[in-house]
Scaffold this active site. Structure first.
Site, PDB file in Angstrom:
ATOM      1  N   SER A  44     -23.242  -3.147 -20.338  1.00 51.35           N
ATOM      2  CA  SER A  44     -23.041  -2.479 -21.627  1.00 51.35           C
ATOM      3  C   SER A  44     -24.135  -2.771 -22.646  1.00 51.35           C
ATOM      4  CB  SER A  44     -21.681  -2.865 -22.219  1.00 51.35           C
ATOM      5  OG  SER A  44     -21.664  -4.220 -22.612  1.00 51.35           O
ATOM      6  N   LYS A 105     -21.577  -7.785 -27.981  1.00 56.62           N
ATOM      7  CA  LYS A 105     -22.054  -6.498 -28.481  1.00 56.62           C
ATOM      8  C   LYS A 105     -22.981  -6.754 -29.679  1.00 56.62           C
ATOM      9  CE  LYS A 105     -19.117  -4.289 -25.753  1.00 56.62           C
ATOM     10  NZ  LYS A 105     -19.577  -3.546 -24.553  1.00 56.62           N
TER      11      LYS A 105
END
EC number: 3.4.21.89
Length: 254
Positions: A44, A105
């Protein structure tokens, strides 16, 4: 002679136990208050972070919550010596929907910000984020397709309003979250996104991640200290000569 020898043996065992206990305590202090190692299990954050990267996360960057402590006992709420992350920081946090799971993230939205995706372009407070096309990313499959292998994917350089720049990947021209409603970040929360925009479950998915409370922050990603190719295992040391990504050792995470 036998009694003296036994005493020396007992003394040696006791000293060894003390050394081990001291070492464990030092490791616990370092892990809790300074740095904790993490590894990257998914794509990701490609191409910034690759599957198989091992990195150090600074625990002191945003202060401490009960999630900073091993096993996360609920000894207190909020943060001690807390400070907010900057826009663009890469952060490890506990998933709000499942606080036993760690996610990593990039911080895109701060409290009060309005975040939206329009045709794959990021908007912050109604202003488009500066984006420049770069050469295609060529590397281990970044888009979640079956079969793996090497792929070519569109790559962009994004620059946030505070001047932080980084690369993003664009697997699809009309991805599932390339067009969204406006997300208004609540007070005390942050909006997180993966750099691999079409292959990242992040704050755009309110039912799975959503807005991340400040209390859930673990720390800031700082440096890659080891990296091994996707699909390889770090414990297979005999494969290191060709499986280890030697060029990623001691790389600063940005």
């Amino acid at each position: 002679m036998s009694v003296t020898s036994g005493t020396k043996t007992e003394s040696g065992v006791g000293e060894t136990i003390r050394v081990v206990i001291h070492a464990l305590l030092i490791a616990l202090v370092i892990r809790t208050f300074l740095f904790q190692p993490f590894n990257i299990p998914s794509g990701s954050m490609k191409a910034t972070l690759l599957v198989g990267d091992y990195l150090f996360v600074s625990k002191y960057s945003y202060g401490y919550s009960h999630y900073s402590i091993p096993f996360s006992p609920p000894l207190f709420s909020g943060r001690i010596w807390g400070s907010d992350p900057d826009r663009g920081d890469i952060v490890v946090f506990r998933l709000p929907k499942d606080d036993s799971t760690d996610y990593i993230k990039r911080v895109i939205g701060l409290p009060g910000d309005r975040i939206q995706m329009r045709d794959g372009l990021l908007y912050i407070n109604d202003a488009p984020v500066e984006r420049q096309r770069m050469s295609e990313y060529v590397g281990e499959e970044p888009c979640g397709s079956e079969g793996g292998g090497i792929s070519r994917v569109k790559r962009w350089k994004e620059t946030l309003p505070n001047g932080v720049s980084y690369e993003t990947l664009d697997c699809a021209d009309n991805g599932y979250v390339d067009n969204t409603n406006v997300y208004t970040v609540p007070s005390g929360h942050f909006f997180m996104m993966g750099d691999n925009r079409d292959n990242s479950t992040d704050s755009r998915f309110l039912g799975q991640v959503g807005y991340v409370p400040k209390e859930n922050l673990i720390g800031r990603a700082q440096m890659i200290f080891f990296s091994i190719a996707e699909g390889e295992h770090a414990w297979m040391v005999w494969r290191w000569p060709w499986a280890v990504r030697w060029n990623r050792f001691f790389k600063i995470v940005r």
